[in-house]
Write an enzyme that holds these catalytic residues in place. Structure first.
Site, PDB file in Angstrom:
ATOM      1  N   ASP A 143      62.583  41.896 -13.569  1.00  0.00           N
ATOM      2  CA  ASP A 143      61.647  40.797 -13.317  1.00  0.00           C
ATOM      3  C   ASP A 143      60.313  41.214 -12.700  1.00  0.00           C
ATOM      4  O   ASP A 143      59.411  40.394 -12.551  1.00  0.00           O
ATOM      5  CB  ASP A 143      62.301  39.752 -12.406  1.00  0.00           C
ATOM      6  CG  ASP A 143      62.927  40.371 -11.160  1.00  0.00           C
ATOM      7  OD1 ASP A 143      62.296  41.247 -10.527  1.00  0.00           O
ATOM      8  OD2 ASP A 143      64.068  39.979 -10.817  1.00  0.00           O
ATOM      9  N   HIS A 158      66.621  49.334 -16.064  1.00  0.00           N
ATOM     10  CA  HIS A 158      66.909  48.452 -17.201  1.00  0.00           C
ATOM     11  C   HIS A 158      65.641  47.953 -17.894  1.00  0.00           C
ATOM     12  O   HIS A 158      65.714  47.075 -18.753  1.00  0.00           O
ATOM     13  CB  HIS A 158      67.758  47.259 -16.762  1.00  0.00           C
ATOM     14  CG  HIS A 158      69.165  47.642 -16.396  1.00  0.00           C
ATOM     15  ND1 HIS A 158      69.999  46.822 -15.664  1.00  0.00           N
ATOM     16  CD2 HIS A 158      69.877  48.766 -16.657  1.00  0.00           C
ATOM     17  CE1 HIS A 158      71.168  47.426 -15.496  1.00  0.00           C
ATOM     18  NE2 HIS A 158      71.114  48.604 -16.084  1.00  0.00           N
ATOM     19  N   CYS A 166      57.688  48.592 -29.804  1.00  0.00           N
ATOM     20  CA  CYS A 166      57.586  48.343 -31.242  1.00  0.00           C
ATOM     21  C   CYS A 166      58.805  48.902 -31.953  1.00  0.00           C
ATOM     22  O   CYS A 166      59.186  50.056 -31.737  1.00  0.00           O
ATOM     23  CB  CYS A 166      56.306  48.974 -31.806  1.00  0.00           C
ATOM     24  SG  CYS A 166      56.107  48.716 -33.585  1.00  0.00           S
TER      25      CYS A 166
END
Length: 310
Positions: A143, A158, A166
């Site tokens: 976050d 993570h 992409c």
């Protein structure tokens, strides 16, 4: 090679996001210790002497900022839980639905702010750096609240909600657009009666690198994907040199992060756990401080009376 390096490198090839430790692995990697202390004064004495502090954080830190965890009962977006959507297979089958989920999460995070725990960590890092001491934050959270709070030495194992990768050229880029693409504007409502937007692939977020136009995906580690070996190597190096480790707001059950603090403890380094409740790893640590991290951590990391600040 130290014990942590040996076990961590052996696990890199099988370290997948969301895997829980088996009981045999727990027995192999963890060292049983006496019941941990909750004596803050004793912890503060250890803290005052530490030169390299590693702080491992999990969802419990961000939960105090009102961030949904999507784990356990009630952790649904529409009728799906995160493990139903945060997988390569889910993205391959329905990239529109997965992007709606992540668009919702991005928009939610734009309204959230660091809490007292995030701020205490960032302020501690800044203060100790002036004393020739270091703090590194190793987070399972995606976050960026640690970054918002001002933490500089940060390892996001993570990934981040605000980075994209992409699927064609592999380019990774920061992306704070709101919405991330026009087609997602007003989409992503979590109500279970909401129908999928069914956005065509060509209207979903696209790569802007040299006219690539490839489909973008969130730059996060999904269930079933291996963690970045480069990030794990950086984590190894930090845990090898730390002389104090804090485990903050994490359940200590998801590998490979679940092994970090027990391995540090196994070589005799003090580990302090700050969590609402005890975890499977609690009895392997020297300290355990129950309660909200935003209440316990500021006291723990406040300036010690022996600190000399120029």
């Amino acid at each position: 090679m130290c014990l942590f390096q040996f076990t961590a490198r052996r696990l890199v090839s099988q370290a997948h996001c969301g895997l829980k430790a088996s009981s045999s692995k727990k027995q192999k990697f963890c060292l049983e210790m006496a019941r941990p202390s909750s004596n803050m004064a004793d912890f503060r004495e250890v803290f005052a002497k530490a030169k390299h502090i590693a702080i491992i954080t999990g969802a419990g830190v961000s939960a105090e900022s009102g961030v949904p965890t999507f784990r356990g009962a009630g952790g649904f977006w529409r009728k799906w839980q995160a493990q139903d959507l945060a997988t390569p297979g889910a993205f391959a089958r329905n990239p529109s639905r997965v992007w709606e989920f992540y668009h919702y999460r991005r928009e939610v995070m734009l309204s959230k702010h660091p809490n007292a725990a995030h701020i205490a960590i960032a302020e501690c890092e800044k203060r100790l750096s002036k004393q020739g001491r270091s703090v590194v934050v190793i987070t399972q959270n995606i976050d960026e609240l640690h970054r918002k709070a001002g933490t500089r030495h940060l390892l996001e194992i993570h990934g981040s909600l605000f980075k994209t990768r992409c699927t064609s050229c592999g380019n990774v880029a920061a992306n704070y657009k709101s919405p991330i693409c026009p087609a997602l504007a007003g989409k992503g409502a979590p109500d279970p009666d909401t129908e999928d937007a069914a956005i065509p692939v060509e209207d979903l977020p696209q790569c802007e690198e040299d006219g690539c136009k490839g489909l973008l995906r969130p730059h996060v580690v999904w269930f079933g994907e291996a963690l970045d070996p480069g990030v794990l190597t950086a984590v190894e190096k930090e845990l090898d040199i730390c002389d104090l480790c804090l485990v903050v707001g994490t359940s200590s059950v998801v590998y490979p992060a679940a092994m970090f603090a027990p391995q540090v403890s196994a070589r005799g380094v003090p580990v302090a756990e700050f969590n609402m409740e005890q975890t499977p790893a609690t009895n392997r640590f020297r300290f355990h401080f129950p309660g909200p991290c935003g209440t316990t951590l500021p006291l723990a990391l406040a300036r010690h009376e022996t600190e000399i600040i120029s």
